[in-house]
Design a protein around this motif. Sequence first.
Motif, PDB file in Angstrom:
ATOM      1  N   PRO A  41      26.477  51.954 -14.687  1.00  0.00           N
ATOM      2  CA  PRO A  41      27.566  51.085 -14.226  1.00  0.00           C
ATOM      3  C   PRO A  41      28.207  50.352 -15.407  1.00  0.00           C
ATOM      4  CG  PRO A  41      25.579  50.727 -12.911  1.00  0.00           C
ATOM      5  CD  PRO A  41      25.187  51.613 -14.065  1.00  0.00           C
ATOM      6  N   GLY A  42      29.510  50.326 -15.441  1.00  0.00           N
ATOM      7  CA  GLY A  42      30.229  49.652 -16.509  1.00  0.00           C
ATOM      8  C   GLY A  42      30.679  50.562 -17.634  1.00  0.00           C
ATOM      9  N   TYR A  43      30.126  51.764 -17.694  1.00  0.00           N
ATOM     10  CA  TYR A  43      30.570  52.749 -18.677  1.00  0.00           C
ATOM     11  C   TYR A  43      31.891  53.329 -18.203  1.00  0.00           C
ATOM     12  CZ  TYR A  43      30.963  57.312 -20.886  1.00  0.00           C
ATOM     13  OH  TYR A  43      31.426  58.414 -21.552  1.00  0.00           O
ATOM     14  N   LEU A  44      32.872  53.433 -19.106  1.00  0.00           N
ATOM     15  CA  LEU A  44      34.171  53.975 -18.727  1.00  0.00           C
ATOM     16  C   LEU A  44      34.449  55.346 -19.341  1.00  0.00           C
ATOM     17  CD1 LEU A  44      36.248  50.679 -19.049  1.00  0.00           C
ATOM     18  CD2 LEU A  44      35.455  51.801 -16.938  1.00  0.00           C
ATOM     19  N   ALA A  45      34.257  55.478 -20.644  1.00  0.00           N
ATOM     20  CA  ALA A  45      34.578  56.748 -21.320  1.00  0.00           C
ATOM     21  C   ALA A  45      34.053  56.713 -22.747  1.00  0.00           C
ATOM     22  CB  ALA A  45      36.091  56.958 -21.346  1.00  0.00           C
ATOM     23  N   HIS A  46      33.991  57.914 -23.364  1.00  0.00           N
ATOM     24  CA  HIS A  46      33.694  57.994 -24.795  1.00  0.00           C
ATOM     25  C   HIS A  46      34.495  59.135 -25.415  1.00  0.00           C
ATOM     26  CE1 HIS A  46      30.706  61.045 -23.511  1.00  0.00           C
ATOM     27  NE2 HIS A  46      30.885  61.547 -24.718  1.00  0.00           N
ATOM     28  N   ALA A  47      34.705  59.021 -26.700  1.00  0.00           N
ATOM     29  CA  ALA A  47      35.471  60.028 -27.426  1.00  0.00           C
ATOM     30  C   ALA A  47      34.696  61.339 -27.462  1.00  0.00           C
ATOM     31  CB  ALA A  47      35.746  59.550 -28.849  1.00  0.00           C
ATOM     32  N   GLU A  48      35.377  62.392 -27.105  1.00  0.00           N
ATOM     33  CA  GLU A  48      34.821  63.745 -27.178  1.00  0.00           C
ATOM     34  C   GLU A  48      35.906  64.659 -27.740  1.00  0.00           C
ATOM     35  OE1 GLU A  48      32.008  65.030 -23.814  1.00  0.00           O
ATOM     36  OE2 GLU A  48      33.591  63.896 -22.823  1.00  0.00           O
ATOM     37  N   PRO A  49      35.521  65.610 -28.582  1.00  0.00           N
ATOM     38  CA  PRO A  49      36.544  66.544 -29.063  1.00  0.00           C
ATOM     39  C   PRO A  49      37.067  67.382 -27.902  1.00  0.00           C
ATOM     40  CG  PRO A  49      34.378  67.035 -30.050  1.00  0.00           C
ATOM     41  CD  PRO A  49      34.215  65.865 -29.130  1.00  0.00           C
ATOM     42  N   ALA A  50      38.363  67.666 -27.934  1.00  0.00           N
ATOM     43  CA  ALA A  50      38.998  68.411 -26.846  1.00  0.00           C
ATOM     44  C   ALA A  50      38.329  69.759 -26.618  1.00  0.00           C
ATOM     45  CB  ALA A  50      40.486  68.589 -27.142  1.00  0.00           C
ATOM     46  N   ALA A  51      37.911  70.422 -27.682  1.00  0.00           N
ATOM     47  CA  ALA A  51      37.297  71.744 -27.550  1.00  0.00           C
ATOM     48  C   ALA A  51      35.773  71.667 -27.413  1.00  0.00           C
ATOM     49  CB  ALA A  51      37.672  72.619 -28.737  1.00  0.00           C
ATOM     50  N   GLY A  52      35.206  70.480 -27.443  1.00  0.00           N
ATOM     51  CA  GLY A  52      33.757  70.329 -27.327  1.00  0.00           C
ATOM     52  C   GLY A  52      32.995  70.808 -28.535  1.00  0.00           C
ATOM     53  N   ASP A  53      33.621  70.788 -29.706  1.00  0.00           N
ATOM     54  CA  ASP A  53      32.997  71.287 -30.933  1.00  0.00           C
ATOM     55  C   ASP A  53      31.904  70.349 -31.420  1.00  0.00           C
ATOM     56  OD1 ASP A  53      34.809  73.399 -30.988  1.00  0.00           O
ATOM     57  OD2 ASP A  53      36.277  72.204 -32.076  1.00  0.00           O
ATOM     58  N   GLN A  54      30.656  70.774 -31.349  1.00  0.00           N
ATOM     59  CA  GLN A  54      29.542  69.999 -31.867  1.00  0.00           C
ATOM     60  C   GLN A  54      29.430  70.253 -33.360  1.00  0.00           C
ATOM     61  OE1 GLN A  54      25.694  71.018 -30.262  1.00  0.00           O
ATOM     62  NE2 GLN A  54      24.918  68.972 -30.631  1.00  0.00           N
ATOM     63  N   GLY A  55      29.388  69.186 -34.156  1.00  0.00           N
ATOM     64  CA  GLY A  55      29.268  69.326 -35.598  1.00  0.00           C
ATOM     65  C   GLY A  55      30.598  69.394 -36.327  1.00  0.00           C
ATOM     66  N   GLU A  56      31.688  69.656 -35.617  1.00  0.00           N
ATOM     67  CA  GLU A  56      33.021  69.718 -36.242  1.00  0.00           C
ATOM     68  C   GLU A  56      33.721  68.386 -36.036  1.00  0.00           C
ATOM     69  OE1 GLU A  56      34.977  71.712 -38.094  1.00  0.00           O
ATOM     70  OE2 GLU A  56      33.279  73.037 -38.341  1.00  0.00           O
ATOM     71  N   LEU A  57      33.197  67.352 -36.604  1.00  0.00           N
ATOM     72  CA  LEU A  57      33.746  66.019 -36.381  1.00  0.00           C
ATOM     73  C   LEU A  57      35.104  65.831 -37.048  1.00  0.00           C
ATOM     74  CD1 LEU A  57      30.434  64.049 -36.954  1.00  0.00           C
ATOM     75  CD2 LEU A  57      31.452  64.728 -34.787  1.00  0.00           C
ATOM     76  N   PHE A  58      35.211  66.182 -38.328  1.00  0.00           N
ATOM     77  CA  PHE A  58      36.414  65.894 -39.094  1.00  0.00           C
ATOM     78  C   PHE A  58      37.594  66.785 -38.723  1.00  0.00           C
ATOM     79  CE2 PHE A  58      33.016  64.105 -41.629  1.00  0.00           C
ATOM     80  CZ  PHE A  58      33.546  62.874 -41.981  1.00  0.00           C
ATOM     81  N   GLY A  59      37.352  67.999 -38.302  1.00  0.00           N
ATOM     82  CA  GLY A  59      38.452  68.899 -37.994  1.00  0.00           C
ATOM     83  C   GLY A  59      38.769  69.015 -36.519  1.00  0.00           C
TER      84      GLY A  59
END
Length: 184
Positions: A41-59
């Motif tokens: 409860p109280g959680y709204l959202a978090h940033a996620e890459p559009a393509a769901g790329d794990q490990g590809e943070l910068f690109g």
Amino acid sequence: MPQLALYTFGVLRSPLADATPLTREFYETGAAVYREIGRHPGYLAHAEPAAGDQGELFGADWGAWGDFAVPAWYDKGRTAETTALAATLSLWTGLRPAFDALYTGLHRAALNRRHDWFERTGHPNHVFWWVSGDVTPTWQDGVSRLEYLRDHGPAPHAFTFQRAFTPDGTPIVVSRRRGPGPAR
């Protein structure tokens, strides 16, 4: 209605691409923590890459969350093979729900193990700030607030649970037993 933004940042002992059991354990724990927090409860959202790329943070394409950014003190890799960091950017309805989610359950257990996974950098590892309900904070916002916190200490602009503020800038205390209350 104001929402609470939270940016977390930590430098990992080894790159995310490392195949060691400790890195796998970090990933598995993190996935379970996100599932649990996402139902809190109280959680709204978090940033996620559009393509769901794990490990590809910068690109990665982070959409409304903006381009991925890190504090100036991060001096490790920036490729999928060399990146050695963990960062989150999330939105909450308030301090109490965020506190309850982060200091209970699987996340509390993960915090107890943080020194297995993360280097001790001497820099802050999280920062809060208030945003209006129609604003999506960006990665750069989080970095700027974390660097402000490091350079100037807690203020309504950038704060921690230990020294927190209401949306109007009034200092408050977040207690483990009771909710947020006036600072003494």
